[in-house]
Design an enzyme around this catalytic site. Structure first.
Site, PDB file in Angstrom:
ATOM      1  N   ARG A  74      -8.031  -0.322   5.618  1.00  0.00           N
ATOM      2  CA  ARG A  74      -7.156   0.650   4.976  1.00  0.00           C
ATOM      3  C   ARG A  74      -5.830   0.019   4.566  1.00  0.00           C
ATOM      4  O   ARG A  74      -5.165   0.527   3.661  1.00  0.00           O
ATOM      5  CB  ARG A  74      -6.877   1.835   5.914  1.00  0.00           C
ATOM      6  CG  ARG A  74      -8.075   2.706   6.222  1.00  0.00           C
ATOM      7  CD  ARG A  74      -7.682   3.904   7.077  1.00  0.00           C
ATOM      8  NE  ARG A  74      -6.507   4.556   6.508  1.00  0.00           N
ATOM      9  CZ  ARG A  74      -5.383   4.806   7.180  1.00  0.00           C
ATOM     10  NH1 ARG A  74      -5.280   4.456   8.446  1.00  0.00           N
ATOM     11  NH2 ARG A  74      -4.374   5.407   6.592  1.00  0.00           N
ATOM     12  N   ASP A 121       5.792   0.744  11.903  1.00  0.00           N
ATOM     13  CA  ASP A 121       4.542   0.108  11.488  1.00  0.00           C
ATOM     14  C   ASP A 121       4.428  -1.347  11.927  1.00  0.00           C
ATOM     15  O   ASP A 121       3.398  -1.983  11.690  1.00  0.00           O
ATOM     16  CB  ASP A 121       4.376   0.193   9.967  1.00  0.00           C
ATOM     17  CG  ASP A 121       3.843   1.552   9.516  1.00  0.00           C
ATOM     18  OD1 ASP A 121       3.458   2.359  10.382  1.00  0.00           O
ATOM     19  OD2 ASP A 121       3.802   1.795   8.296  1.00  0.00           O
ATOM     20  N   LYS A 123       0.826  -1.207   0.000  1.00  0.00           N
ATOM     21  CA  LYS A 123       0.000   0.000   0.000  1.00  0.00           C
ATOM     22  C   LYS A 123       0.857   1.252   0.000  1.00  0.00           C
ATOM     23  O   LYS A 123       0.608   2.207  -0.741  1.00  0.00           O
ATOM     24  CB  LYS A 123      -0.909   0.002   1.234  1.00  0.00           C
ATOM     25  CG  LYS A 123      -1.769   1.242   1.350  1.00  0.00           C
ATOM     26  CD  LYS A 123      -2.350   1.428   2.741  1.00  0.00           C
ATOM     27  CE  LYS A 123      -1.326   1.997   3.686  1.00  0.00           C
ATOM     28  NZ  LYS A 123      -1.892   2.844   4.753  1.00  0.00           N
ATOM     29  N   ASN A 124       1.890   1.261   0.836  1.00  0.00           N
ATOM     30  CA  ASN A 124       2.709   2.457   0.982  1.00  0.00           C
ATOM     31  C   ASN A 124       3.597   2.718  -0.225  1.00  0.00           C
ATOM     32  O   ASN A 124       4.200   3.786  -0.327  1.00  0.00           O
ATOM     33  CB  ASN A 124       3.560   2.362   2.250  1.00  0.00           C
ATOM     34  CG  ASN A 124       2.726   2.496   3.511  1.00  0.00           C
ATOM     35  OD1 ASN A 124       1.604   2.994   3.473  1.00  0.00           O
ATOM     36  ND2 ASN A 124       3.254   2.034   4.630  1.00  0.00           N
ATOM     37  N   ARG A 143       2.664  14.457  12.770  1.00  0.00           N
ATOM     38  CA  ARG A 143       3.022  14.259  11.378  1.00  0.00           C
ATOM     39  C   ARG A 143       2.723  15.488  10.515  1.00  0.00           C
ATOM     40  O   ARG A 143       1.926  15.456   9.582  1.00  0.00           O
ATOM     41  CB  ARG A 143       2.290  13.040  10.810  1.00  0.00           C
ATOM     42  CG  ARG A 143       2.689  11.769  11.512  1.00  0.00           C
ATOM     43  CD  ARG A 143       2.345  10.544  10.735  1.00  0.00           C
ATOM     44  NE  ARG A 143       0.936  10.221  10.792  1.00  0.00           N
ATOM     45  CZ  ARG A 143       0.394   9.163  10.189  1.00  0.00           C
ATOM     46  NH1 ARG A 143       1.137   8.373   9.477  1.00  0.00           N
ATOM     47  NH2 ARG A 143      -0.878   8.932  10.299  1.00  0.00           N
ATOM     48  N   LEU A 161       7.500  19.784   6.057  1.00  0.00           N
ATOM     49  CA  LEU A 161       8.643  19.419   5.228  1.00  0.00           C
ATOM     50  C   LEU A 161       8.273  19.386   3.753  1.00  0.00           C
ATOM     51  O   LEU A 161       9.084  19.742   2.891  1.00  0.00           O
ATOM     52  CB  LEU A 161       9.213  18.070   5.659  1.00  0.00           C
ATOM     53  CG  LEU A 161       9.776  17.971   7.081  1.00  0.00           C
ATOM     54  CD1 LEU A 161      10.489  16.648   7.280  1.00  0.00           C
ATOM     55  CD2 LEU A 161      10.711  19.129   7.375  1.00  0.00           C
ATOM     56  N   CYS A 165      -4.811   8.466  10.434  1.00  0.00           N
ATOM     57  CA  CYS A 165      -4.738   7.894  11.778  1.00  0.00           C
ATOM     58  C   CYS A 165      -4.168   8.891  12.777  1.00  0.00           C
ATOM     59  O   CYS A 165      -3.224   9.624  12.470  1.00  0.00           O
ATOM     60  CB  CYS A 165      -3.854   6.649  11.760  1.00  0.00           C
ATOM     61  SG  CYS A 165      -4.605   5.234  10.928  1.00  0.00           S
TER      62      CYS A 165
END
Length: 428
Positions: A407, A315, A22-23, A130, A134, A125
């Site tokens: 998700r 994770d 997914k990432n 976060r 940047l 989430c």
């Protein structure tokens, strides 16, 4: 609202096919904005986050077509083609962006391609602040003008982006990806220092290069992008999901199981596999993937500290804590990436886990047995840690708010049930 019921105590045995990451898939989908020609992505998992970004890209004018599907939890037969023939809108609305933080990845592509973007501040989430600072500071260093007002990021570069030297104050996967995408069409050379080294970042770079970008230094902390006037279409296979791989490896370990993780890339999970071996779990590799098998007894407590790749991944911290909660002895787990990533502790405690949190560290004292209970998921990885605990617990566990799971995990119940887990989704 869906729930998952688990009757624990079954030892997992069999094979689990690992889906595409997914990432990796999300930034790859965002990269389609850079070209007028189609980008075809194979191995793309069928997940809520993928669907959310697909909906957002559709609003922006990207044409999407799915070709094929694969049975039994596999993914290799599914190919999504994204064709950004024309950008119909440069606004990413709040209603879609609020569902997923990765939606911010459309920002770089829009500014690079058409010189402007209006993107809602993202949601996702609640595991840490976060901030997107940047991303924005990096785009400013490439010549974009940035305003944040009314809950939206407004970026403009009417004369196009220009290469620059960006030094990240700390490693950020999302910012690295966004600036790689943006810099691909910038004039001149861009250098990203203290860049992320994750396999998903490397995968994005390989795809962009296949589209005609000129990116070097992938897998190191310094990435160089030589901007080109335009990109063309390409076909690309998404890398296997290392977090899904790690999750199922830990599921096998916590149940004393013997599971082959088909298609897993062992090089992407070296930090986890070393910790599993240290705890007494057997890890072996062959041409089909990675096999997880039980050692001579219960896994032993092992200390871990989360770090940017190639360190132990944040994770997998919650899932590893579930294993340590059922292990022999004690373990210290230290979280250095996200400040709020111990929200699963109170729910694991409902199942008999003995965990004491001291700031950024958690002391886990292994229990002889965990007990089934009704628990509530708080985020994606926390939710699957409760599933893992339920697999090992005595009695019945009900996991609520499992939309978090959807998700990030494709066909979770089917994959675990195929290996002997007594697991079922309950639909209200």
């Amino acid at each position: 609202m869906d729930r998952i019921r688990i009757r624990g105590g079954n030892r997992l045995a069999g094979e689990i096919p690992i889906s595409g990451a997914k990432n990796a898939g999300l930034p790859l989908m965002a990269a389609s904005l850079l070209s007028e020609e189609p980008l075809s992505l194979g191995n793309l998992p069928h997940l809520a986050d993928i669907s959310t970004l697909a909906s957002l890209l559709g609003v922006l004018g990207v044409e999407l077509a799915m070709d094929g599907d694969a049975p039994n939890g596999g993914h290799a037969g599914r190919v999504l083609t994204l064709h950004a023939r024309k950008i119909a809108s440069t606004t990413a609305p709040y209603d879609l962006v609020r569902r997923m933080r990765a939606s911010i990845l459309v920002l770089g592509g829009l500014v690079a391609r058409v010189g402007e973007a209006k993107v809602s501040l993202p949601g996702g989430c609640a595991i840490g602040n976060r901030p997107v600072d940047l991303h924005l500071k990096g785009l400013e260093q490439l010549g974009a003008e940035i305003d944040v007002r009314g809950g939206y990021i407004e970026a403009r570069a009417p004369k196009g982006l220009t290469g620059g030297h960006v030094v990240f104050p700390f490693v950020s996967v999302g910012a690295t990806e966004n600036l790689m995408i943006a810099a691909s069409l910038a004039r001149g050379e861009t250098v990203l220092a203290n860049a992320a080294r994750e396999p998903e970042v490397i995968d994005l770079g390989h795809c962009l290069n296949a589209m005609g970008a000129k990116i070097s230094g992938l897998g190191t902390d310094t990435i160089t992008i030589e901007g080109v006037p335009g990109l063309h279409g390409a076909r690309h296979q998404v890398v296997p999901d290392r977090i899904e791989t790690g999750t199922y490896a830990l599921a096998a370990a916590i149940t004393g199981g013997d599971v082959m993780l088909l298609g897993a890339n062992p090089a992407h999970n070296e930090a986890l596999f070393e910790k599993l071996k240290e705890s007494g779990v057997e890890v072996s590799v062959d041409g089909r993937g990675v096999r997880i098998a039980p050692g001579s007894g219960r896994p032993e407590g092992v200390d871990v500290m989360t770090e940017p790749y190639p360190g132990f991944p944040t994770d997998l911290q919650a899932q590893f804590m579930a294993l340590m909660a059922a292990a022999s002895g004690a373990a210290m787990i230290t979280e250095t990436i996200f400040e709020n990533r111990f929200m699963h502790v109170s729910e694991l405690a409902r199942m008999g886990a003995n965990v004491t949190v001291h700031g950024a560290s958690a002391m886990v004292r292994g229990a002889k047995t965990l007990a089934g209970a009704e628990v509530m998921a708080t985020d994606l990885r926390a939710s699957v840690s409760l599933v893992l605990a339920g697999l090992a617990a005595q009695g019945e566990t009900i996991v609520n708010r499992v939309y978090h799971l959807d998700r990030g995990y494709e066909k979770l119940e089917e994959k675990l049930a195929a290996c002997g887990a007594d697991i079922q989704r309950l639909r209200d």
